[in-house]
Write a protein that holds these residues in place. Structure first.
Motif, PDB file in Angstrom:
ATOM      1  N   GLY A 167      11.354   3.640   5.226  1.00  0.00           N
ATOM      2  CA  GLY A 167      11.242   3.684   3.772  1.00  0.00           C
ATOM      3  C   GLY A 167      10.162   4.581   3.223  1.00  0.00           C
ATOM      4  O   GLY A 167       9.810   4.484   2.050  1.00  0.00           O
ATOM      5  N   VAL A 168       9.656   5.481   4.038  1.00  0.00           N
ATOM      6  CA  VAL A 168       8.661   6.452   3.563  1.00  0.00           C
ATOM      7  C   VAL A 168       9.388   7.537   2.788  1.00  0.00           C
ATOM      8  O   VAL A 168      10.371   8.093   3.265  1.00  0.00           O
ATOM      9  N   PHE A 169       8.909   7.854   1.585  1.00  0.00           N
ATOM     10  CA  PHE A 169       9.573   8.879   0.769  1.00  0.00           C
ATOM     11  C   PHE A 169       8.605   9.881   0.163  1.00  0.00           C
ATOM     12  O   PHE A 169       9.017  10.826  -0.503  1.00  0.00           O
ATOM     13  N   GLY A 170       7.328   9.682   0.359  1.00  0.00           N
ATOM     14  CA  GLY A 170       6.305  10.597  -0.137  1.00  0.00           C
ATOM     15  C   GLY A 170       5.082  10.494   0.755  1.00  0.00           C
ATOM     16  O   GLY A 170       5.005   9.605   1.607  1.00  0.00           O
ATOM     17  N   LEU A 171       4.138  11.398   0.570  1.00  0.00           N
ATOM     18  CA  LEU A 171       2.961  11.430   1.440  1.00  0.00           C
ATOM     19  C   LEU A 171       1.694  11.665   0.635  1.00  0.00           C
ATOM     20  O   LEU A 171       1.736  12.424  -0.331  1.00  0.00           O
ATOM     21  N   PRO A 172       0.598  11.025   1.026  1.00  0.00           N
ATOM     22  CA  PRO A 172       0.446  10.104   2.147  1.00  0.00           C
ATOM     23  C   PRO A 172       1.095   8.756   1.865  1.00  0.00           C
ATOM     24  O   PRO A 172       1.290   8.373   0.710  1.00  0.00           O
ATOM     25  N   PHE A 173       1.421   8.064   2.939  1.00  0.00           N
ATOM     26  CA  PHE A 173       2.108   6.774   2.850  1.00  0.00           C
ATOM     27  C   PHE A 173       1.510   5.859   3.904  1.00  0.00           C
ATOM     28  O   PHE A 173       1.276   6.275   5.038  1.00  0.00           O
ATOM     29  N   TYR A 174       1.257   4.611   3.516  1.00  0.00           N
ATOM     30  CA  TYR A 174       0.595   3.659   4.399  1.00  0.00           C
ATOM     31  C   TYR A 174       1.458   2.410   4.517  1.00  0.00           C
ATOM     32  O   TYR A 174       1.919   1.882   3.507  1.00  0.00           O
ATOM     33  N   ILE A 175       1.659   1.934   5.736  1.00  0.00           N
ATOM     34  CA  ILE A 175       2.449   0.723   5.954  1.00  0.00           C
ATOM     35  C   ILE A 175       1.633  -0.260   6.786  1.00  0.00           C
ATOM     36  O   ILE A 175       1.094   0.095   7.838  1.00  0.00           O
ATOM     37  N   VAL A 176       1.554  -1.497   6.282  1.00  0.00           N
ATOM     38  CA  VAL A 176       0.935  -2.607   7.011  1.00  0.00           C
ATOM     39  C   VAL A 176       1.980  -3.708   7.084  1.00  0.00           C
ATOM     40  O   VAL A 176       2.319  -4.310   6.054  1.00  0.00           O
ATOM     41  N   GLY A 177       2.523  -3.918   8.259  1.00  0.00           N
ATOM     42  CA  GLY A 177       3.613  -4.890   8.388  1.00  0.00           C
ATOM     43  C   GLY A 177       4.807  -4.435   7.566  1.00  0.00           C
ATOM     44  O   GLY A 177       5.357  -3.363   7.798  1.00  0.00           O
ATOM     45  N   GLU A 178       5.175  -5.246   6.578  1.00  0.00           N
ATOM     46  CA  GLU A 178       6.292  -4.887   5.703  1.00  0.00           C
ATOM     47  C   GLU A 178       5.816  -4.328   4.360  1.00  0.00           C
ATOM     48  O   GLU A 178       6.645  -3.967   3.515  1.00  0.00           O
ATOM     49  N   ASP A 179       4.513  -4.269   4.163  1.00  0.00           N
ATOM     50  CA  ASP A 179       3.973  -3.798   2.889  1.00  0.00           C
ATOM     51  C   ASP A 179       3.728  -2.302   2.936  1.00  0.00           C
ATOM     52  O   ASP A 179       3.112  -1.784   3.872  1.00  0.00           O
ATOM     53  N   ARG A 180       4.213  -1.624   1.886  1.00  0.00           N
ATOM     54  CA  ARG A 180       4.150  -0.167   1.829  1.00  0.00           C
ATOM     55  C   ARG A 180       3.331   0.274   0.624  1.00  0.00           C
ATOM     56  O   ARG A 180       3.411  -0.316  -0.453  1.00  0.00           O
ATOM     57  N   PHE A 181       2.568   1.346   0.830  1.00  0.00           N
ATOM     58  CA  PHE A 181       1.703   1.898  -0.211  1.00  0.00           C
ATOM     59  C   PHE A 181       1.859   3.412  -0.209  1.00  0.00           C
ATOM     60  O   PHE A 181       1.617   4.062   0.803  1.00  0.00           O
ATOM     61  N   TRP A 182       2.270   3.955  -1.357  1.00  0.00           N
ATOM     62  CA  TRP A 182       2.495   5.396  -1.460  1.00  0.00           C
ATOM     63  C   TRP A 182       1.380   6.033  -2.270  1.00  0.00           C
ATOM     64  O   TRP A 182       1.157   5.676  -3.424  1.00  0.00           O
ATOM     65  N   GLY A 183       0.704   6.984  -1.675  1.00  0.00           N
ATOM     66  CA  GLY A 183      -0.251   7.804  -2.391  1.00  0.00           C
ATOM     67  C   GLY A 183      -1.698   7.405  -2.169  1.00  0.00           C
ATOM     68  O   GLY A 183      -2.018   6.228  -1.993  1.00  0.00           O
ATOM     69  N   GLN A 184      -2.575   8.406  -2.205  1.00  0.00           N
ATOM     70  CA  GLN A 184      -4.003   8.143  -2.039  1.00  0.00           C
ATOM     71  C   GLN A 184      -4.539   7.287  -3.178  1.00  0.00           C
ATOM     72  O   GLN A 184      -5.554   6.621  -3.029  1.00  0.00           O
ATOM     73  N   ASP A 185      -3.841   7.252  -4.293  1.00  0.00           N
ATOM     74  CA  ASP A 185      -4.270   6.427  -5.419  1.00  0.00           C
ATOM     75  C   ASP A 185      -3.894   4.954  -5.232  1.00  0.00           C
ATOM     76  O   ASP A 185      -4.167   4.121  -6.109  1.00  0.00           O
ATOM     77  N   ARG A 186      -3.279   4.604  -4.100  1.00  0.00           N
ATOM     78  CA  ARG A 186      -2.972   3.203  -3.796  1.00  0.00           C
ATOM     79  C   ARG A 186      -3.890   2.645  -2.705  1.00  0.00           C
ATOM     80  O   ARG A 186      -3.684   1.524  -2.231  1.00  0.00           O
ATOM     81  N   LEU A 187      -4.903   3.410  -2.328  1.00  0.00           N
ATOM     82  CA  LEU A 187      -5.788   2.937  -1.267  1.00  0.00           C
ATOM     83  C   LEU A 187      -6.540   1.674  -1.666  1.00  0.00           C
ATOM     84  O   LEU A 187      -6.767   0.793  -0.831  1.00  0.00           O
TER      85      LEU A 187
END
Length: 197
Positions: A167-187
């Motif tokens: 389910g990655v569609f943009g970069l950077p992208f971070y996945i922890v388990g089933e939780d996904r975070f798109w973008g450096q602004d989601r750190l």
């Protein structure tokens, strides 16, 4: 120990702007980072997006405004018209993958060094001499890129397939388990997640 799967491309200004914040967050929460270098331009059409050159002019203009705002907010030098962009990400990506497999250096530093070279240092990361210099600057044997090239090329393709499948569609992208975070602004949200907030 939590694992953060970090999907990135070495040519992204957003990866550059992320700096070492992911590593700081991981250290604060005892998490491990798994680096997954992939071909960003190849990701977009496979996930419903468009490469930069094909985007509407309004989107391109907004991107430049956002880059300017974020670089100012984060206090990071960023050349909005770098000398070597667009640039082939494969040589530097292969170097990251080969270095990761070989070990012995600062992998996080290497991952951060390639986009910094593009967006702040005016270096051509598609050139063999530049790739080897950046490997050496981060404690790796410069020859690792040559020795691991065929393995790295195979992993590079598999990394893209994994990204699409997860389910990655943009970069950077971070996945922890089933939780996904798109973008450096989601750190910050990633850190909240790790902290259980």
């Amino acid at each position: 120990m939590a694992q953060i799967d970090y999907f990135f491309t070495v040519v992204s200004p957003w990866v550059y702007l992320a700096g070492d914040r992911l590593e700081q967050i991981a250290a604060r929460h005892g998490a491990q980072v798994r680096y997954v270098a992939l071909d960003g331009p190849a990701l977009f059409p496979r996930t419903g997006g468009q490469v930069l050159a094909e985007r509407h002019e309004s989107r391109k203009a907004y991107r430049l405004q956002e880059l300017k705002r974020w670089s100012r907010k984060l206090g990071r030098t960023l050349d909005l018209q770098p000398a070597y962009f667009p640039v082939n990400p494969a040589p530097a990506s292969y170097a990251v993958i080969a270095a990761q497999a070989a070990g012995g250096g600062d992998l996080a530093g290497l991952v951060q060094a390639f986009p910094r070279a593009v967006w702040a240092e005016g270096r051509n990361i598609a050139e063999d001499a530049v790739v080897k210099a950046i490997l050496a600057e981060n404690g790796f044997d410069p020859a690792v890129a040559d020795r691991g090239m065929f393995m790295a090329a195979d992993v590079y393709v598999k990394n893209l397939d994994e990204a699409v499948a997860r389910g990655v569609f943009g970069l950077p992208f971070y996945i922890v388990g089933e939780d996904r975070f798109w973008g450096q602004d989601r750190l910050e949200m990633l850190e909240d997640h790790l902290a259980g907030r």
